[in-house]
Design an enzyme around this catalytic site. Structure first.
Site, mmCIF file in Angstrom:
data_model
loop_
_atom_site.group_PDB
_atom_site.id
_atom_site.type_symbol
_atom_site.label_atom_id
_atom_site.label_comp_id
_atom_site.label_asym_id
_atom_site.label_seq_id
_atom_site.Cartn_x
_atom_site.Cartn_y
_atom_site.Cartn_z
ATOM 1 C CG HIS A 86 6.518 9.076 -3.741
ATOM 2 N ND1 HIS A 86 6.988 9.867 -2.716
ATOM 3 C CD2 HIS A 86 5.647 9.844 -4.441
ATOM 4 C CE1 HIS A 86 6.406 11.067 -2.804
ATOM 5 N NE2 HIS A 86 5.595 11.074 -3.840
ATOM 6 C CG HIS A 136 0.911 10.032 -5.601
ATOM 7 N ND1 HIS A 136 0.376 11.001 -4.796
ATOM 8 C CD2 HIS A 136 2.225 10.329 -5.721
ATOM 9 C CE1 HIS A 136 1.329 11.855 -4.450
ATOM 10 N NE2 HIS A 136 2.478 11.473 -4.998
ATOM 11 C CD GLN A 182 1.940 13.656 -7.726
ATOM 12 O OE1 GLN A 182 2.544 12.860 -8.435
ATOM 13 N NE2 GLN A 182 2.556 14.534 -6.955
HETATM 14 ZN ZN ZN Z 1 4.268 12.381 -4.728
#
Ligand code: ZN
Length: 157
Positions: free
Chosen positions: A130, A134, A51
């Site tokens: 979650h 990723h 991210q």
């Molecule tokens: Zn996320």
């Protein structure tokens, strides 16, 4: 201390599979510190390295007083099923209903190179799933049974 830029859905980096961390270098430790600062600023509960544009298997999870730094994390056991609303710092202005296990156990390495296990139920279990998704280029919207805008959530409340 540094606040990193959080990539948004549509960025190809978020769709790539991350590589394992072979050695915990000063750069990795710096990344962990910067991820904490970034997560705190964004007021999220979890953040994965992709991210912030780093394709390495690293996630951090911070829920209340429980804080985990996980290097090369793997889910080793799950139980049950829960369906709740999720959101993601990389998918702004959206929420989605996702089915996850109700209990999850993760094995990972900490910043000192020690292996540890962490388990959680409820939000913690969801967050583990979650964030680990990723690392394989999976976003929760791929799994969501429904997605909502913030307005739709407010109307439902
Ligand atoms: Zn996320």
């Amino acid at each position: 201390m540094a606040i990193l830029n959080i990539l948004k859905e549509g960025d190809e980096t978020l769709r790539k599979k991350c590589r394992k961390v072979e050695e915990i270098t000063p750069r990795i430790l710096q990344l962990l510190d910067d991820m904490h600062d970034t997560l705190e600023k964004a007021q999220g509960v979890g953040l994965a390295a992709p991210q912030v544009g780093i394709l390495r298997r690293i996630v951090i999870v911070e829920i209340d007083d429980k804080k985990y730094e996980m290097i090369n994390p793997e889910i080793v056991a799950t139980k049950g099923k829960q369906e709740e609303i999720e959101a993601c710092l990389s998918v702004p202005e959206k929420y989605g209903s996702v089915v996850r296990p109700s209990w999850v156990k993760v094995r990972a390495t900490d910043r000192y190179g020690n292996e540890f296990e962490a388990e959680g139920t409820g939000l913690m279990a969801r967050c583990f799933c979650h964030e680990l998704d990723h690392l394989d280029g999976i976003l929760y919207i791929d799994k969501a049974t429904e997605t909502f805008t913030p307005d739709e959530i407010e109307d439902a409340e």
